[in-house]
Design an enzyme around this catalytic site. Structure first.
Site: not given
Ligand code: IPE
Ligand code: IPE
Ligand code: MG
Length: 262
Positions: A42, A47, A59, A153
């Site tokens: 978030d 930003w 984004h 992962l």
């Protein structure tokens, strides 16, 4: 000459930053890492505002932070990383922002899949195809499927994800299965119900990180988060570095998890 010196300085600064997080990693207890980390990314909009740029640039800057977080999770051997990229409520944003986010996701998948595959990362999409352009949905699903045999992962992108929607879809799937086999209802337990969620087969998140200082789940993993440690970082997502991630992991390791015991 001036240019090359500038280049050197950049390189030096970068190496210094890299060294910092590697130093911090040494403080981690590698036997006490969370098995599953969920991240609510978030603060991209704020930003962008801080940098006097349009929201979409925020984004875009957030994509870089996403890449770093996946790298770090891989480096310290976290088993599962789930990143919240688009919620079922994010459709209420202006269409131009939605279109930009869809474009970024498509780009991210195409650009990253080769490197993720090389790293043995297993990429999955958690979410609903509802309202998503079917062509895009098919495309991102097929791209993720390239990594389906990988054993490293597990990296989940929660896209068009909403916990309430996930639970309702789970109930519908259970209802369908139970019309053939009634015992599924009689024998239903919380553990068995978990099999009807998008996260089936995965451990519940031990740690949920939310950036940008907001203290809410915003419909993220409400079932799975029952005993997750929640850590709120004040950092806006595009600024969330490997260093910040390790800092949060160190804070997690200081927590005393009791699971209802004493
Ligand atoms: C998070 O950043 C990304 C998404 C929800 C897609 P935001 O876009 O929510 O950023 P803020 O909260 O407006 O700063
Ligand atoms: C949550 O962030 C969703 C994602 C990070 C994808 P939001 O910015 O949409 O959440 P609210 O609206 O602040 O609760
Ligand atoms: Mg937000």
């Amino acid at each position: 000459m001036v240019l090359s010196m500038h280049g050197c300085g950049e390189k030096h600064r970068k190496e210094h930053k890299e060294m910092d997080y590697r130093e911090l990693i040494k403080e981690l207890d590698l036997t006490k890492l969370p098995r599953h980390v969920g991240i609510i990314m978030d603060g991209n909009g704020r930003w962008a505002k801080q940098h006097h740029r349009p929201r979409l640039l925020g984004h875009r800057a957030g994509v870089k932070a996403t890449r770093l977080a996946v790298e770090l999770a891989d480096e310290v051997n976290i088993q599962v990383l789930t990143m919240f990229a688009f919620s079922t409520e994010n459709w209420s944003r202006p269409q131009s922002e939605i279109d930009g986010l869809m474009k970024l996701l498509r780009e991210f998948m195409h650009k990253e899949v080769i490197e993720l595959n090389r790293k043995n990362v297993h990429l999955s999409i958690l979410g609903s195809p509802d309202k998503v352009n079917p062509k895009l949905w098919k495309e991102i699903y097929e791209t993720a499927a390239i990594t389906s045999r990988n054993t490293g992962l597990k990296f989940n992108i929660a896209f068009n994800y909403g916990s309430r929607q996930e639970i309702v879809e789970g109930i519908k799937a259970l209802y369908k299965a139970a019309s053939v086999d009634r015992s599924l209802i009689q024998n239903l337990s919380p553990e068995k119900f978990s099999d009807y969620l998008y996260t089936t087969g995965l451990p519940d998140p031990d740690l949920i990180i939310r950036t940008s200082g907001e203290s809410r789940l915003s419909n993220f993993m409400m079932w799975q988060a029952a005993y997750a440690e929640i850590i709120i970082s004040p950092v806006l997502w595009p600024d969330f570095s490997k260093f910040e991630f390790v800092k949060v992991l160190l804070e997690y390791q200081k927590r005393n998890r009791r699971f209802g015991g004493i």
